[in-house]
Design a protein around this motif. Structure first.
Motif: not given
Length: 262
Positions: A179-184, A210-216, A221-228
């Motif tokens: 959620v911290v990656t969302f534009k909103s 799912a964080p940006v750029p995977h939103r939707g 767990p691999a996507y934790v790297a994008d939040t990081l």
């Protein structure tokens, strides 16, 4: 770079369909530990079985507030006894959810307090779910902490700054999801900027959010790297530095997990 996804749901259908792939992709980006979170105590055996089958996976035991009306009330002693499982490193997730409001408030409060007592009895951290319940959550945490301390973290933090500040004053940790990656979510990023580095954690809450750029897409767990990466920008540090910090924090609060190999 070694990462810890402190909150995912590997027992949910979206992730069980390709569990081997999910685990392989997590490993490929440096996820060295995953905590698969229990949402119904009656299903703890299935959650624990996943943790038992994978070295890198650990688990929790607890009743999600949206399931509080679906199963009997477990006592703190019963929850703490289940937490003796070797791979169980946390109590929860438990808390309050006034967004869906599926459980009677009196029931929700009793279940939350039972989990707090289980955290005290077991010495394990409580994983807290709080949605649209900032005032009541802060009040219960402060009341309970005044009675006797316990370890806890607010998971998938999306609440207001006041709850964050009151939780931090009690020594709690705060975990951020995609959620911290969302534009909103500029307000959430402002709150994240105020959380001390020694109290911050990262998670996916997969298969949700799912964080940006995977939103939707289905989160994993691999996507934790994008939040990081986004959280590192917010904190003004490199992703490598924040990986080291959040992993150390995870191992500190979830201290039943063994240390990572160098």
């Amino acid at each position: 770079m070694q990462l810890v996804d402190t909150h995912c749901h590997l027992d949910f259908d979206e992730l069980t369909r390709d569990r081997e792939g999910v685990l392989a992709r997590a490993k490929s980006v440096g996820v060295a530990r995953m905590i698969t979170i229990c949402t119904e105590i009656e299903k703890f055996p299935q959650v624990a079985a996943i943790a038992d089958s994978v070295d890198e996976v650990f688990c929790s035991v607890g009743t999600h507030p949206n399931h509080a009306q679906d199963e009997r009330e477990f006592s703190a002693q019963e929850i703490a006894a289940l937490a003796l499982h070797p791979k169980c490193v946390a109590i929860g997730e438990a808390g309050l959810d006034y967004h869906y409001n599926r459980a009677d408030k009196d029931l929700a409060h009793r279940v939350l307090r039972a989990h707090i007592e289980a955290a005290r009895l077991s010495g394990l951290p409580l994983v807290i779910h709080s949605r649209d319940a900032d005032s009541d959550m802060a009040g219960i945490l402060e009341q309970e902490y005044a009675c006797a301390p316990f370890k806890a973290l607010l998971h998938c933090f999306t609440s207001g700054r006041e709850l964050a500040q009151r939780a931090l004053a009690l020594g709690l940790y705060i975990s951020f999801s995609g959620v911290v990656t969302f534009k909103s979510a500029p307000d959430l990023r402002e709150t994240a900027a105020l959380v001390p580095l020694d109290r911050i954690l990262i998670e996916t809450d997969a298969p949700f959010l799912a964080p940006v750029p995977h939103r939707g897409k289905t989160n994993e767990p691999a996507y934790v790297a994008d939040t990081l990466r986004v959280l590192a920008e917010v904190k003004g540090v490199t992703p490598e530095a924040l990986a080291e910090i959040t992993t150390a924090n995870a191992l500190k609060i979830f201290d039943k997990m063994p240390a990572l190999a160098a």
